[in-house]
Design a protein around this motif. Structure first.
Motif, PDB file in Angstrom:
ATOM      1  N   PHE A 308     -10.223  19.661 -11.095  1.00 11.56           N
ATOM      2  CA  PHE A 308     -10.531  19.839 -12.509  1.00 11.56           C
ATOM      3  C   PHE A 308     -11.431  21.047 -12.713  1.00 11.56           C
ATOM      4  CE2 PHE A 308      -8.363  16.131 -13.730  1.00 11.56           C
ATOM      5  CZ  PHE A 308      -8.429  15.978 -15.104  1.00 11.56           C
ATOM      6  N   ARG A 309     -12.425  21.185 -11.857  1.00  6.97           N
ATOM      7  CA  ARG A 309     -13.338  22.327 -11.976  1.00  6.97           C
ATOM      8  C   ARG A 309     -12.587  23.634 -11.784  1.00  6.97           C
ATOM      9  NH1 ARG A 309     -18.180  21.536 -14.492  1.00  6.97           N
ATOM     10  NH2 ARG A 309     -19.256  19.684 -13.695  1.00  6.97           N
ATOM     11  N   GLU A 310     -11.717  23.682 -10.779  1.00  2.79           N
ATOM     12  CA  GLU A 310     -10.996  24.918 -10.471  1.00  2.79           C
ATOM     13  C   GLU A 310      -9.978  25.275 -11.552  1.00  2.79           C
ATOM     14  OE1 GLU A 310      -9.274  24.188  -6.681  1.00  2.79           O
ATOM     15  OE2 GLU A 310     -11.144  24.482  -5.560  1.00  2.79           O
ATOM     16  N   SER A 311      -9.303  24.266 -12.108  1.00  2.95           N
ATOM     17  CA  SER A 311      -8.220  24.534 -13.054  1.00  2.95           C
ATOM     18  C   SER A 311      -8.660  24.534 -14.512  1.00  2.95           C
ATOM     19  CB  SER A 311      -7.097  23.496 -12.882  1.00  2.95           C
ATOM     20  OG  SER A 311      -6.565  23.550 -11.574  1.00  2.95           O
ATOM     21  N   LEU A 312      -9.593  23.652 -14.872  1.00  2.00           N
ATOM     22  CA  LEU A 312      -9.970  23.482 -16.271  1.00  2.00           C
ATOM     23  C   LEU A 312     -11.400  23.887 -16.568  1.00  2.00           C
ATOM     24  CD1 LEU A 312      -8.328  19.978 -16.872  1.00  2.00           C
ATOM     25  CD2 LEU A 312      -7.327  22.227 -17.236  1.00  2.00           C
ATOM     26  N   GLY A 313     -12.206  24.037 -15.523  1.00  2.00           N
ATOM     27  CA  GLY A 313     -13.589  24.460 -15.728  1.00  2.00           C
ATOM     28  C   GLY A 313     -14.520  23.349 -16.169  1.00  2.00           C
ATOM     29  N   VAL A 314     -14.056  22.104 -16.139  1.00  4.98           N
ATOM     30  CA  VAL A 314     -14.888  20.970 -16.532  1.00  4.98           C
ATOM     31  C   VAL A 314     -14.659  19.823 -15.547  1.00  4.98           C
ATOM     32  CG1 VAL A 314     -14.878  21.547 -18.993  1.00  4.98           C
ATOM     33  CG2 VAL A 314     -13.111  20.037 -18.071  1.00  4.98           C
ATOM     34  N   SER A 315     -15.534  18.840 -15.588  1.00  5.13           N
ATOM     35  CA  SER A 315     -15.361  17.651 -14.760  1.00  5.13           C
ATOM     36  C   SER A 315     -14.451  16.669 -15.479  1.00  5.13           C
ATOM     37  CB  SER A 315     -16.714  16.985 -14.504  1.00  5.13           C
ATOM     38  OG  SER A 315     -17.227  16.440 -15.720  1.00  5.13           O
ATOM     39  N   PRO A 316     -13.841  15.728 -14.759  1.00  5.19           N
ATOM     40  CA  PRO A 316     -13.031  14.701 -15.428  1.00  5.19           C
ATOM     41  C   PRO A 316     -13.819  13.926 -16.481  1.00  5.19           C
ATOM     42  CG  PRO A 316     -12.608  14.680 -13.063  1.00  5.19           C
ATOM     43  CD  PRO A 316     -13.767  15.611 -13.281  1.00  5.19           C
ATOM     44  N   ARG A 317     -15.078  13.628 -16.185  1.00  7.07           N
ATOM     45  CA  ARG A 317     -15.900  12.887 -17.153  1.00  7.07           C
ATOM     46  C   ARG A 317     -16.104  13.702 -18.428  1.00  7.07           C
ATOM     47  NH1 ARG A 317     -19.086   8.590 -16.575  1.00  7.07           N
ATOM     48  NH2 ARG A 317     -18.905   8.711 -14.314  1.00  7.07           N
ATOM     49  N   ALA A 318     -16.399  14.993 -18.267  1.00  8.65           N
ATOM     50  CA  ALA A 318     -16.589  15.847 -19.444  1.00  8.65           C
ATOM     51  C   ALA A 318     -15.285  15.971 -20.232  1.00  8.65           C
ATOM     52  CB  ALA A 318     -17.093  17.232 -19.022  1.00  8.65           C
ATOM     53  N   TYR A 319     -14.188  16.066 -19.523  1.00  8.42           N
ATOM     54  CA  TYR A 319     -12.885  16.147 -20.197  1.00  8.42           C
ATOM     55  C   TYR A 319     -12.640  14.882 -21.011  1.00  8.42           C
ATOM     56  CZ  TYR A 319      -7.907  16.862 -20.968  1.00  8.42           C
ATOM     57  OH  TYR A 319      -6.679  17.025 -21.566  1.00  8.42           O
ATOM     58  N   ARG A 320     -12.907  13.738 -20.423  1.00  8.53           N
ATOM     59  CA  ARG A 320     -12.692  12.468 -21.139  1.00  8.53           C
ATOM     60  C   ARG A 320     -13.622  12.370 -22.341  1.00  8.53           C
ATOM     61  NH1 ARG A 320     -12.507   7.228 -17.660  1.00  8.53           N
ATOM     62  NH2 ARG A 320     -10.276   7.234 -18.162  1.00  8.53           N
ATOM     63  N   ASN A 321     -14.879  12.739 -22.184  1.00  6.94           N
ATOM     64  CA  ASN A 321     -15.826  12.663 -23.294  1.00  6.94           C
ATOM     65  C   ASN A 321     -15.381  13.539 -24.460  1.00  6.94           C
ATOM     66  OD1 ASN A 321     -17.468  10.901 -21.885  1.00  6.94           O
ATOM     67  ND2 ASN A 321     -18.877  12.499 -21.188  1.00  6.94           N
ATOM     68  N   THR A 322     -14.732  14.661 -24.143  1.00  5.59           N
ATOM     69  CA  THR A 322     -14.265  15.565 -25.194  1.00  5.59           C
ATOM     70  C   THR A 322     -13.062  14.995 -25.929  1.00  5.59           C
ATOM     71  OG1 THR A 322     -15.045  17.526 -24.004  1.00  5.59           O
ATOM     72  CG2 THR A 322     -13.339  17.864 -25.667  1.00  5.59           C
ATOM     73  N   PHE A 323     -12.087  14.474 -25.167  1.00  2.94           N
ATOM     74  CA  PHE A 323     -10.806  14.143 -25.777  1.00  2.94           C
ATOM     75  C   PHE A 323     -10.603  12.673 -26.116  1.00  2.94           C
ATOM     76  CE2 PHE A 323      -9.763  18.181 -23.595  1.00  2.94           C
ATOM     77  CZ  PHE A 323      -9.474  18.904 -24.737  1.00  2.94           C
ATOM     78  N   ARG A 324     -11.418  11.785 -25.582  1.00  3.49           N
ATOM     79  CA  ARG A 324     -11.238  10.372 -25.956  1.00  3.49           C
ATOM     80  C   ARG A 324     -11.600  10.149 -27.415  1.00  3.49           C
ATOM     81  NH1 ARG A 324      -8.573   6.249 -24.548  1.00  3.49           N
ATOM     82  NH2 ARG A 324     -10.216   4.707 -24.394  1.00  3.49           N
ATOM     83  N   GLY A 325     -12.486  11.009 -27.958  1.00  2.70           N
ATOM     84  CA  GLY A 325     -12.895  10.853 -29.359  1.00  2.70           C
ATOM     85  C   GLY A 325     -12.020  11.602 -30.320  1.00  2.70           C
ATOM     86  N   VAL A 326     -11.012  12.325 -29.813  1.00  2.00           N
ATOM     87  CA  VAL A 326     -10.127  13.102 -30.676  1.00  2.00           C
ATOM     88  C   VAL A 326      -8.861  12.321 -30.940  1.00  2.00           C
ATOM     89  CG1 VAL A 326      -8.807  15.222 -30.881  1.00  2.00           C
ATOM     90  CG2 VAL A 326     -11.045  15.265 -29.798  1.00  2.00           C
TER      91      VAL A 326
END
Length: 327
Positions: A308-326
């Protein structure tokens, strides 16, 4: 960039004489149909030109563009499509005074993107220096030769490097716009836009699969069976040998044909599929990161975090926190 709440995000398309109308239409169609769960538009799309008025296209009609470069001043995203001049070798690498002046109106906070050979405008302005970028496969070698400071990737459909994005040929602009919508508002909204437009929400592989090649000989084989098998068994520790066996090929032949058909190696493709599946699970379930890692074939949460860090620049937890609320 993640866009949440507030007014609609402003997307400004900077067009030049000789523009390709399809590329302008792509931006308006995709961003223009993105809505939240209440049907409210998530983006406002404006077209501008260095000199407003009737702008000639590469077709038998003109486009009336009433807005000048001042429209760029409050842009959240600026997109530069291709124009006929990009296909003239003597003009590549040069910015006219009016285009250069228009670019000066772009705020430092804006996200920048190009479609097809619009990348030559960003490159000539120094906006791609030190970044990974792409353009139409016929022009990648020239882009790399003119601008050695750019990491030109001829294999991908689009790139996203620290707020500056580029795409390959015309239709790859669709992939690029959906990628930005997905990053701003999550996969569900991007998928809804794709469904309305009747296009796939995500295309596998890169533009190498579209490069003109000789017609395959009768009886020539494909890696489709191996790819289908892999998608059904993403949670398993798949190897090159496993995939080659499913395709009834040697590892060497599989690797060569995989690159021809998808633009990437088998293992790169497999990682892409696992990342895509992991993102869906993080967006749509509450399963722990370690469980998501196991289901998607990364094995451990640590391994998935690294990808996730290499491809998206974020951690899985940060990714979930961003998109679970969208929604």
């Amino acid at each position: 960039m993640t866009v949440t709440g507030g007014a609609a995000h402003r997307v400004v398309v900077l067009v030049r004489p000789g523009l390709l109308p399809m590329e302008l239409g792509i931006v308006h169609r995709l961003f223009g149909t993105a809505e939240d769960d209440r049907g409210r538009p998530l983006y406002s799309v404006v077209t501008c030109a260095p000199s407003p008025g009737e702008i000639p296209t590469d077709a038998d009609f003109t486009v009336n563009v009433p807005c000048g470069p001042e429209a760029l001043e409050d842009a959240g995203t600026v997109i530069v499509p291709a124009a006929v001049e990009d296909y003239e070798p003597q003009l590549r690498g040069r910015l006219s005074d009016d285009v250069r002046g228009a670019l000066e109106h772009i705020p430092a906070t804006a996200r920048l993107a190009s479609i097809c050979t619009g990348s030559f405008v960003l490159a000539a302005a120094g906006l791609l220096a030190g970044r990974r970028a792409t353009t139409h496969w016929k022009s990648c070698a020239e882009l790399a030769a003119l601008y050695p400071e750019i990491d030109v990737d001829p294999h991908v459909l689009y790139t996203d490097d620290r707020g500056v994005l580029t795409s390959a040929g015309v239709a790859a602009g669709i992939d690029l716009c959906l990628h930005m919508i997905r990053g701003d508002h999550g996969a569900d909204i991007a998928n809804a836009v794709a469904r309305r437009t009747v296009v796939p929400p995500h295309r596998d592989g890169g533009q190498a699969q579209y490069i003109e090649r000789p017609v395959p000989e009768p009886g020539d084989t494909s890696t489709a069976a191996a790819r289908a098998y892999a998608l059904r068994h993403l949670d398993e520790p798949l190897t090159l040998e496993d995939l080659a066996c499913r395709a009834a090929m040697s590892v060497r032949t599989l690797t060569r044909k995989f690159r021809q058909e998808t633009g990437v190696t088998p293992m790169q493709w497999l990682t892409q599929q696992r990342l895509q599946y992991a993102r869906r699970l993080l967006e749509r379930t509450d399963e722990p990161v370690d469980r998501v890692a196991a289901r998607t074939g990364f094995g451990t949460g640590t391994a998935m975090r690294q990808h996730f860090r290499e491809s998206l620049g974020v951690s899985p937890r940060a990714y979930r926190n961003t998109f679970r609320g969208v929604e």
